[in-house]
Design a protein around this motif. Structure first.
Motif, PDB file in Angstrom:
ATOM      1  N   PHE A  76       0.830  -1.202   0.000  1.00  0.00           N
ATOM      2  CA  PHE A  76       0.000   0.000   0.000  1.00  0.00           C
ATOM      3  C   PHE A  76       0.868   1.258   0.000  1.00  0.00           C
ATOM      4  CE2 PHE A  76      -3.488  -2.752   1.600  1.00  0.00           C
ATOM      5  CZ  PHE A  76      -4.465  -2.369   0.686  1.00  0.00           C
ATOM      6  N   ALA A  77       1.951   1.242   0.779  1.00  0.00           N
ATOM      7  CA  ALA A  77       2.839   2.404   0.829  1.00  0.00           C
ATOM      8  C   ALA A  77       3.488   2.656  -0.533  1.00  0.00           C
ATOM      9  CB  ALA A  77       3.911   2.197   1.899  1.00  0.00           C
ATOM     10  N   LEU A  78       3.906   1.573  -1.207  1.00  0.00           N
ATOM     11  CA  LEU A  78       4.494   1.712  -2.541  1.00  0.00           C
ATOM     12  C   LEU A  78       3.458   2.195  -3.555  1.00  0.00           C
ATOM     13  CD1 LEU A  78       6.721  -1.487  -2.732  1.00  0.00           C
ATOM     14  CD2 LEU A  78       7.519   0.881  -2.652  1.00  0.00           C
ATOM     15  N   LYS A  79       2.251   1.684  -3.438  1.00  0.00           N
ATOM     16  CA  LYS A  79       1.189   2.055  -4.366  1.00  0.00           C
ATOM     17  C   LYS A  79       0.895   3.552  -4.282  1.00  0.00           C
ATOM     18  CE  LYS A  79      -3.794   1.435  -5.028  1.00  0.00           C
ATOM     19  NZ  LYS A  79      -5.018   0.728  -4.527  1.00  0.00           N
ATOM     20  N   TYR A  80       0.608   4.032  -3.080  1.00  0.00           N
ATOM     21  CA  TYR A  80       0.295   5.448  -2.916  1.00  0.00           C
ATOM     22  C   TYR A  80       1.542   6.313  -3.065  1.00  0.00           C
ATOM     23  CZ  TYR A  80      -4.319   4.081  -1.207  1.00  0.00           C
ATOM     24  OH  TYR A  80      -5.583   3.563  -1.104  1.00  0.00           O
ATOM     25  N   CYS A  89       4.163   5.786  -4.986  1.00  0.00           N
ATOM     26  CA  CYS A  89       4.495   5.923  -6.408  1.00  0.00           C
ATOM     27  C   CYS A  89       3.600   6.962  -7.071  1.00  0.00           C
ATOM     28  CB  CYS A  89       4.355   4.576  -7.105  1.00  0.00           C
ATOM     29  SG  CYS A  89       4.789   4.599  -8.856  1.00  0.00           S
ATOM     30  N   GLN A  90       2.308   6.935  -6.749  1.00  0.00           N
ATOM     31  CA  GLN A  90       1.386   7.918  -7.318  1.00  0.00           C
ATOM     32  C   GLN A  90       1.722   9.327  -6.848  1.00  0.00           C
ATOM     33  OE1 GLN A  90      -2.605   6.730  -6.374  1.00  0.00           O
ATOM     34  NE2 GLN A  90      -2.437   4.744  -7.387  1.00  0.00           N
ATOM     35  N   ALA A  91       2.025   9.464  -5.542  1.00  0.00           N
ATOM     36  CA  ALA A  91       2.297  10.787  -4.987  1.00  0.00           C
ATOM     37  C   ALA A  91       3.624  11.360  -5.485  1.00  0.00           C
ATOM     38  CB  ALA A  91       2.306  10.723  -3.457  1.00  0.00           C
ATOM     39  N   ALA A  92       4.621  10.499  -5.669  1.00  0.00           N
ATOM     40  CA  ALA A  92       5.959  10.979  -6.022  1.00  0.00           C
ATOM     41  C   ALA A  92       6.173  11.143  -7.519  1.00  0.00           C
ATOM     42  CB  ALA A  92       7.012  10.029  -5.455  1.00  0.00           C
ATOM     43  N   PHE A  93       5.479  10.317  -8.340  1.00  0.00           N
ATOM     44  CA  PHE A  93       5.790  10.300  -9.769  1.00  0.00           C
ATOM     45  C   PHE A  93       4.637  10.702 -10.686  1.00  0.00           C
ATOM     46  CE2 PHE A  93       8.680   7.247  -7.794  1.00  0.00           C
ATOM     47  CZ  PHE A  93       9.888   7.649  -8.303  1.00  0.00           C
ATOM     48  N   LYS A  94       3.395  10.505 -10.248  1.00  0.00           N
ATOM     49  CA  LYS A  94       2.280  10.651 -11.179  1.00  0.00           C
ATOM     50  C   LYS A  94       1.418  11.883 -10.942  1.00  0.00           C
ATOM     51  CE  LYS A  94       1.957   5.653 -11.920  1.00  0.00           C
ATOM     52  NZ  LYS A  94       1.078   4.451 -11.856  1.00  0.00           N
ATOM     53  N   LEU A  95       1.054  12.127  -9.683  1.00  0.00           N
ATOM     54  CA  LEU A  95       0.079  13.174  -9.408  1.00  0.00           C
ATOM     55  C   LEU A  95       0.731  14.533  -9.254  1.00  0.00           C
ATOM     56  CD1 LEU A  95      -2.311  11.350  -6.929  1.00  0.00           C
ATOM     57  CD2 LEU A  95      -2.655  11.800  -9.357  1.00  0.00           C
ATOM     58  N   LYS A  96       0.063  15.549  -9.719  1.00  0.00           N
ATOM     59  CA  LYS A  96       0.475  16.934  -9.563  1.00  0.00           C
ATOM     60  C   LYS A  96      -0.691  17.710  -8.945  1.00  0.00           C
ATOM     61  CE  LYS A  96       4.368  16.194 -11.711  1.00  0.00           C
ATOM     62  NZ  LYS A  96       5.669  16.214 -11.014  1.00  0.00           N
ATOM     63  N   SER A  97      -0.362  18.657  -8.099  1.00  0.00           N
ATOM     64  CA  SER A  97      -1.405  19.436  -7.432  1.00  0.00           C
ATOM     65  C   SER A  97      -1.609  20.797  -8.064  1.00  0.00           C
ATOM     66  CB  SER A  97      -1.047  19.614  -5.944  1.00  0.00           C
ATOM     67  OG  SER A  97       0.180  20.294  -5.813  1.00  0.00           O
ATOM     68  N   SER A  98      -1.146  20.972  -9.280  1.00  0.00           N
ATOM     69  CA  SER A  98      -1.222  22.278  -9.927  1.00  0.00           C
ATOM     70  C   SER A  98      -2.472  22.444 -10.794  1.00  0.00           C
ATOM     71  CB  SER A  98       0.026  22.506 -10.789  1.00  0.00           C
ATOM     72  OG  SER A  98       0.147  21.483 -11.749  1.00  0.00           O
ATOM     73  N   GLY A  99      -3.307  21.377 -10.870  1.00  0.00           N
ATOM     74  CA  GLY A  99      -4.489  21.448 -11.720  1.00  0.00           C
ATOM     75  C   GLY A  99      -5.664  22.051 -10.999  1.00  0.00           C
ATOM     76  N   GLY A 100      -6.882  21.542 -11.314  1.00  0.00           N
ATOM     77  CA  GLY A 100      -8.083  22.056 -10.708  1.00  0.00           C
ATOM     78  C   GLY A 100      -8.240  21.610  -9.270  1.00  0.00           C
ATOM     79  N   ALA A 101      -9.376  22.005  -8.696  1.00  0.00           N
ATOM     80  CA  ALA A 101      -9.617  21.700  -7.283  1.00  0.00           C
ATOM     81  C   ALA A 101      -9.715  20.206  -7.052  1.00  0.00           C
ATOM     82  CB  ALA A 101     -10.897  22.392  -6.822  1.00  0.00           C
ATOM     83  N   SER A 102     -10.380  19.479  -7.964  1.00  0.00           N
ATOM     84  CA  SER A 102     -10.521  18.033  -7.798  1.00  0.00           C
ATOM     85  C   SER A 102      -9.178  17.323  -7.868  1.00  0.00           C
ATOM     86  CB  SER A 102     -11.464  17.469  -8.870  1.00  0.00           C
ATOM     87  OG  SER A 102     -10.946  17.729 -10.169  1.00  0.00           O
ATOM     88  N   GLU A 103      -8.301  17.761  -8.772  1.00  0.00           N
ATOM     89  CA  GLU A 103      -6.962  17.165  -8.888  1.00  0.00           C
ATOM     90  C   GLU A 103      -6.132  17.461  -7.647  1.00  0.00           C
ATOM     91  OE1 GLU A 103      -5.101  18.389 -12.447  1.00  0.00           O
ATOM     92  OE2 GLU A 103      -6.568  17.479 -13.779  1.00  0.00           O
ATOM     93  N   LEU A 117      -7.353  15.208  -4.898  1.00  0.00           N
ATOM     94  CA  LEU A 117      -6.885  13.844  -5.119  1.00  0.00           C
ATOM     95  C   LEU A 117      -5.412  13.710  -4.757  1.00  0.00           C
ATOM     96  CD1 LEU A 117      -7.332  10.976  -6.171  1.00  0.00           C
ATOM     97  CD2 LEU A 117      -6.792  11.828  -8.479  1.00  0.00           C
ATOM     98  N   SER A 118      -4.610  14.697  -5.156  1.00  0.00           N
ATOM     99  CA  SER A 118      -3.184  14.669  -4.845  1.00  0.00           C
ATOM    100  C   SER A 118      -2.950  14.713  -3.337  1.00  0.00           C
ATOM    101  CB  SER A 118      -2.483  15.860  -5.518  1.00  0.00           C
ATOM    102  OG  SER A 118      -1.125  15.903  -5.170  1.00  0.00           O
ATOM    103  N   THR A 119      -3.710  15.560  -2.645  1.00  0.00           N
ATOM    104  CA  THR A 119      -3.581  15.661  -1.188  1.00  0.00           C
ATOM    105  C   THR A 119      -3.967  14.350  -0.514  1.00  0.00           C
ATOM    106  OG1 THR A 119      -4.076  18.028  -1.277  1.00  0.00           O
ATOM    107  CG2 THR A 119      -4.312  16.936   0.852  1.00  0.00           C
ATOM    108  N   PHE A 120      -5.068  13.735  -1.001  1.00  0.00           N
ATOM    109  CA  PHE A 120      -5.536  12.472  -0.425  1.00  0.00           C
ATOM    110  C   PHE A 120      -4.492  11.365  -0.602  1.00  0.00           C
ATOM    111  CE2 PHE A 120      -7.504   8.328  -1.276  1.00  0.00           C
ATOM    112  CZ  PHE A 120      -8.104   8.089  -0.048  1.00  0.00           C
ATOM    113  N   VAL A 121      -3.964  11.233  -1.817  1.00  0.00           N
ATOM    114  CA  VAL A 121      -2.987  10.180  -2.100  1.00  0.00           C
ATOM    115  C   VAL A 121      -1.706  10.402  -1.297  1.00  0.00           C
ATOM    116  CG1 VAL A 121      -1.514   9.181  -3.883  1.00  0.00           C
ATOM    117  CG2 VAL A 121      -3.904   9.672  -4.385  1.00  0.00           C
TER     118      VAL A 121
END
Length: 380
Positions: free
Chosen positions: A95-99, A101-115, A118-122
């Motif tokens: 679970f730690a690797l799953k989240y 990996c998403q937080a470190a490599f995939k998600l960006k918090s520079s988009g809209g409010a929903s993005e 999602l980035s904050t949650f992950v």
């Protein structure tokens, strides 16, 4: 703002590798003693391994059950089965690797409010997962590594012929215990947004404070063990009773069930034998002063008592070296402790901002409990 960086992710991967290697080393050492017909040492090592694994599996499953309350019971049955075979830590790493990996490599918090949400949650899920793992590593360090360390030192001093790898193994064990405390402190502060994170100098100060004080205490108590195992056991049990009684007085609320809370207090009592561990968010100046003053008095008593004890299996030259090393490490550890709290503790450079969406009252506290189990205390 909470962050989970690529640096954190690679350290997480390194933690998995270290954990697997540690399991292999434990069984290799136990098999080595077994082949040498030293069955008692082999059994002791396996018992410490089994005890720490059992306790960490119980806590890990209980946390899963609390976090997944009201969710699919089929998943919980599968999780229970994995923990029954003592593999729960690998599920947590997954679970730690799953989240992570998403937080470190995939998600960006520079988009809209929903993005951004999602980035904050992950990111929070990744940080909380790592915090749980590091908490379990702390339990493992003091339920397994520390007792095995006593066995290693006892065997080392019992034999005239020693090897460099034995000293290296002892040093690595001490470093592993201290690093587990540092890693937990870092992840704990990451998981609590109203607490400042440790800067690099603070991490080193905290590491040296823990490394030196724990090493000094392990050496002094090992001297007692060399003279009399019975007296050593009595002292350690007495110290555990003191630590357990203190946790009862603090009325900790870390676990949701009373049975788990008492198990938690039992483990904290063991940790308190070897190092200070604050279980309530409060100023610790008085408590930590009393704790290390007591350790200093006991260590001094051990060294002076050992000088007049005639039936020692340790050579006089070795005793002098150990005594000087113990005193030096204890003094250095306390110096690093004082310097850390005066100049490098996050409270000296971090000023928390008011939380705009904080909710007052019991309902607000209930919502906060859902965000993480570690808000009930803060380790210094």
């Amino acid at each position: 703002m909470m962050k989970f960086t690529k640096h954190n992710f690679f350290f997480l991967v390194g933690g998995i590798i270290t954990y697997v290697v540690d399991i292999g080393v434990d069984f290799w050492v136990a098999s080595k003693y077994f082949c040498q017909e030293q069955y008692s040492w082999s059994i002791l090592i396996l018992c410490f391994r089994g005890l720490s694994s059992l306790v960490t599996q119980i806590f890990s499953y209980e946390w899963f059950k609390n976090d997944w309350e009201g969710s699919d019971t089929g998943k919980l049955k599968w999780i229970f089965l994995v923990h029954l075979f003592h593999c729960g830590i690998f599920i947590r790493y997954w679970f730690a690797l799953k989240y992570g990996c998403q937080a470190a490599f995939k998600l960006k918090s520079s988009g809209g409010a929903s993005e951004t949400d999602l980035s904050t949650f992950v990111t929070k899920q990744a940080i909380d997962a790592v915090t749980d793992i590091n908490m379990l590593r702390v339990f493992k360090a003091f339920l397994e590594t520390t007792p095995q360390l006593f066995v290693q030192i006892y065997i080392l001093w019992q034999h005239d012929k020693t090897y460099c790898y034995q000293y290296a193994a002892i040093f690595m064990s001490l470093c592993g215990i201290s690093l587990s405390m540092v890693d937990y402190q870092i992840s704990l502060r990451k998981s609590l947004p109203d607490k400042g994170e440790l800067r690099v100098p603070s991490k080193f100060m905290y590491l040296f404070y823990k490394l030196f004080t724990i090493t000094a205490w392990v050496l002094s108590t090992s001297l007692i063990t060399l003279q009399s195992v019975r007296i050593s056991v009595i002292l350690l049990v007495f110290l555990w009773i003191c630590g357990f009684t203190w946790t009862l007085k603090q009325r900790t609320t870390f676990c949701e069930s009373k049975k788990m809370e008492y198990l938690y207090r039992t483990v904290i009592g063991i940790i308190l034998i070897f190092t200070f561990f604050n279980i309530k968010e409060r100023r610790t100046k008085v408590y930590i002063s009393i704790y290390y003053a007591t350790h200093t008095v006991v260590t001094s008593g051990v060294l002076f008592g050992h000088m007049f004890w005639k039936h020692s299996i340790i050579k006089e030259i070795h005793f002098k070296i150990v005594s000087i090393l113990t005193v030096l490490l204890l003094v250095l550890g306390i110096i690093f402790l004082v310097v850390y709290y005066r100049h490098f503790h996050p409270t000296t450079y971090y000023r928390p901002q008011a939380c705009l969406d904080e909710v007052d009252g019991v309902a607000g506290q209930g919502d906060r409990v859902k965000t993480g189990r570690f808000q009930n205390f803060l380790m210094p």
